[in-house]
Design an enzyme around this catalytic site. Sequence first.
Site, PDB file in Angstrom:
ATOM      1  N   ASP A  74      37.195  39.947  31.731  1.00  0.00           N
ATOM      2  CA  ASP A  74      35.838  39.955  31.161  1.00  0.00           C
ATOM      3  C   ASP A  74      35.437  38.954  30.001  1.00  0.00           C
ATOM      4  OD1 ASP A  74      37.481  40.815  29.036  1.00  0.00           O
ATOM      5  OD2 ASP A  74      36.407  42.413  28.414  1.00  0.00           O
ATOM      6  N   GLU A  75      36.244  38.004  30.365  1.00  0.00           N
ATOM      7  CA  GLU A  75      35.858  36.816  29.483  1.00  0.00           C
ATOM      8  C   GLU A  75      36.170  35.567  30.039  1.00  0.00           C
ATOM      9  OE1 GLU A  75      38.053  36.315  25.568  1.00  0.00           O
ATOM     10  OE2 GLU A  75      39.343  37.860  26.188  1.00  0.00           O
TER      11      GLU A  75
END
Length: 396
Positions: free
Chosen positions: A97-98
């Site tokens: 998620d990053e």
Amino acid sequence: MHVDMDAFFASVEVLDDPSLAGKPVIVGGRERGVVSAASYEARKYGVHSAMPTATAKRLCPNGVFVKPRGHRYGELSNIVMETLSDFSPILEKASVDEAYLDVSGTETLFGPPAVLAKKVKDAVREATGGLTCSLGIAPVKFLAKIASDVNKPDGVFIIEAREVAGFLKTLPVGDIPGVGKHGKGALAKLGIVMAADITRYPEEFWLERFGKWGGVLYDRAQGLDPRGVTTYRAPKSEGAETTFAKDIWDKNELRRILWGLCERVGRRLRRDGNLGRTVTLKLKDVDFRNITRSRTLDEPVNTDERIFETAADLLDKERLTKKIRLIGVSVSNFQRTPYQLKLDLRGEGEKSRRFEVIDKTVDAIREKYGREGLVRGRSLEDDGESAESRKGEDED
């Protein structure tokens, strides 16, 4: 630029089930497991990732617990990364998620940082059907990561080069990635509260006290970070683990669960074209004591059977003095070369090739029909009794 999806797993659950909007959503669900993610509504109660589920239930009794859906998170993660790649070809996926992007030189295409940030956020929201992200833009990598957390959720924070010194004067030293709780305490004893305070002492002082990390810390205090955006980072290991609903002592039951984990690890290794020589068994007992046992093999493996027979042998040799609450297995020490040619007096080569054919067939069937499309015998109970009933008898 550092892009961080907002409460990613929980936000995906709300995206797919709008009735969860505004509720304290906690992804994890299993009584004995840990929290994978929590919505911002749940975080107000003190719930956070890696927290035991039981603790989360105590802190947030009205929380909505949902089972993780790794496949769905991976699907949307791929969409996010593909969207980000439209803004820069130099992209580093830091986690599911990053990501980091090198956006130097993109101003002529997308405008100044503030305009670029809005375009990225709008593109991610549109591509995912409504998910938000927070962005940090700064001259160097570690500052971009810190910046992305300043105005969460759905925020943007930009640190211009001329603002770095002032920003470091107001940055708590514990916010520097890598400092951690213990590091923060050690620095506090030296009177170091803000990041800029580190420069009170010369670099030699930090190198002598903390070694290589001391030098890194001294650089960070001056806003220096030589790391660039790495477009690909090869995995160093592949593993899987599970926490039980009830503690287990029966090795036969542990072996059955271990087999399922070995299948998961083997499938991922084959998918990525990896073979590994070191198999590691992980156990955690009722007192939360971690037990790890490893074995390095003569030849690299990625077949379910080879991984299992090694991990199971490690389990068989381990004398269990207490019940087990978690079991895991991993394969590391990767190499991408096939088996070496050597005398095969025991027919091991033929056996390995047979395992490879079986795994390849099983992978193909499950790819088409799902994991339940084919279940191997090792995954089934030997005597028809459920695992829960056997555990109940053991406890009686």
